[in-house]
Scaffold this active site. Structure first.
Site, PDB file in Angstrom:
ATOM      1  N   GLN A  15       4.795  -6.595  42.636  1.00  0.00           N
ATOM      2  CA  GLN A  15       3.407  -6.846  43.138  1.00  0.00           C
ATOM      3  C   GLN A  15       2.743  -7.941  43.677  1.00  0.00           C
ATOM      4  O   GLN A  15       3.581  -8.586  43.427  1.00  0.00           O
ATOM      5  CB  GLN A  15       3.135  -7.344  40.994  1.00  0.00           C
TER       6      GLN A  15
ATOM      7  N   ARG B 124      -4.212  -3.685  40.870  1.00  0.00           N
ATOM      8  CA  ARG B 124      -4.294  -3.671  39.856  1.00  0.00           C
ATOM      9  C   ARG B 124      -6.065  -4.482  39.367  1.00  0.00           C
ATOM     10  O   ARG B 124      -5.895  -5.011  40.728  1.00  0.00           O
ATOM     11  CB  ARG B 124      -3.208  -4.664  38.999  1.00  0.00           C
TER      12      ARG B 124
ATOM     13  N   TYR C  85      -7.381 -14.445  40.435  1.00  0.00           N
ATOM     14  CA  TYR C  85      -6.578 -14.224  40.987  1.00  0.00           C
ATOM     15  C   TYR C  85      -7.039 -14.644  41.856  1.00  0.00           C
ATOM     16  O   TYR C  85      -8.414 -13.981  42.485  1.00  0.00           O
ATOM     17  CB  TYR C  85      -4.804 -13.985  40.646  1.00  0.00           C
TER      18      TYR C  85
ATOM     19  N   PRO D 262       3.689  -5.741  34.744  1.00  0.00           N
ATOM     20  CA  PRO D 262       4.137  -7.034  35.692  1.00  0.00           C
ATOM     21  C   PRO D 262       3.405  -8.958  34.634  1.00  0.00           C
ATOM     22  O   PRO D 262       2.893  -9.374  34.509  1.00  0.00           O
ATOM     23  CB  PRO D 262       3.378  -7.367  37.097  1.00  0.00           C
TER      24      PRO D 262
END
Length: 362
Positions: A101, A233, A185, A24
């Site tokens: 994603q 992930r 994130y 991604p």
């Protein structure tokens, strides 16, 4: 037989034709509405034509404030799903598994695109309030956007947003859903003591800091069909060895919990939580040992990233049992047909179906 780069990979009832996955990679190419455009169809579709087994979208925001920039891809409404449906359909028609994603940028949201400086955006500049586990903004040189520590209601809302995004992704035709819990994130911000200073059930000890990742994975798994895989992930390490931070040992422990939550593969990356990170020996395969460690310590398949640029290098990762997927990012930007070229270099042309339109060049 020993698996190699051109062995198929079956996860639940889905089978990837080979062990190459397009990583991604944010394109920052939407208008301000988060809707997929022709850019996304051409960008992702050309990598499917190029032979990859799995083609993953960029980080796709589950709510508007979860975008990194105003130009990020989104999946927070049916309109977003409808815009992505032709992308997923075309990728699938070329023989690749279309994957998405699902992401929330947390404190790294509300900034300009990289080629516009990655500068923080204030509300009067088209930005928005950002949310995070704790009210600690990303350490910008300039004035960061307004940030707020999330309430329990905010957390529940984000979990619900991931589940709703998964349902929309399924309607759009995707075969794999990936939960983005890496690169500094929102979900990674909960995992790491660098950014999580909460004193409730979502902060402090390991079980609390990992709670939201387990809840999101549970929610996505419940929304996703039993015959289709869910990936997660993670950043295996914060790359901050001199601070109390997220470590490879933490990642191995979390991976075991993710398996219990119904995850089918861990997509192993690293870093992104703080600009002070120190990357040891960046170069070919520099993140592969993290994936290898998680694969050895759990029952889950893993994807490896980081400086994978050569066909023989990607093939060796699989042949030597270091990873189950070679997750190739920047090399796919340089060469959309990486997998087809790899088949030729590795003598595996008979195991790759070139598009009929291109066979005159084989």
């Amino acid at each position: 037989m020993t698996d190699d780069l051109f062995s198929s990979l079956s996860l639940r009832e889905c089978t990837a034709r080979n062990r190459v996955m397009v990583s991604p990679m944010c394109q920052y190419s939407c208008d301000d509405d988060g809707l997929a455009t022709d850019w996304h169809r051409v960008h992702l579709g050309s990598r499917a034509i190029g032979g990859a087994g799995i083609v993953m979208t960029e980080a796709t925001a589950v709510e508007p404030r979860g975008r990194i920039s105003p130009n990020d891809l989104g999946i927070w409404s049916d309109d977003h799903a409808n815009a992505l449906a032709p992308v997923a359909e075309f990728v699938g028609e070329q023989g690749a598994l279309p994957a998405i994603q699902l992401a929330h940028a947390g404190r790294k949201a509300s900034k300009t695109r990289p080629w516009d400086g990655s500068s923080p955006l204030q509300p009067d500049e088209g930005g928005w309030e950002t949310v995070a586990p704790s009210a600690d903004a990303w350490p910008y040189d300039g004035n960061p956007p307004e940030i707020r520590a999330m309430t329990r209601e905010d957390i529940a809302g984000v979990v619900d947003a991931f589940a709703a995004a998964a349902r929309r992704s399924l309607d759009a035709g995707f075969e794999i859903a990936e939960v983005h819990a890496a690169h500094g994130y929102l979900l990674h911000e909960f995992l790491s003591p660098i950014t999580n200073h909460r004193e409730d059930e979502y902060g402090g000890r390991f079980e609390n800091r990992t709670r939201i990742v387990r809840e999101v994975t549970d929610a996505v798994r419940a929304a996703w069909p039993d015959d289709k895989p869910v990936f997660v992930r993670i950043s295996a390490t914060d790359w901050l060895p001199d601070r109390e931070s997220w470590t490879v040992e933490d990642s191995v422990r979390l991976a075991g919990q993710l398996a219990d939550a119904g995850a089918d593969l861990v997509d192993v990356s690293a870093g992104g939580i703080h600009p002070d990170q120190r990357i040891p020996n960046p170069g070919p395969n520099y993140q592969v040992p993290y994936a290898e460690r998680i694969r050895e310590g759990t029952s889950l398949p893993v994807g490896a990233v980081g400086g994978i640029t050569e066909p023989a290098q990607a093939d060796a990762l699989v042949r030597n049992g270091r990873a189950d997927l070679a997750v190739v990012g920047r090399e796919h930007l340089r060469d959309p047909y990486f997998t087809l070229h790899a088949a030729k270099e590795l003598g595996a042309e008979d195991r790759v179906d070139w598009p009929v339109q291109y066979r005159r060049a084989v």
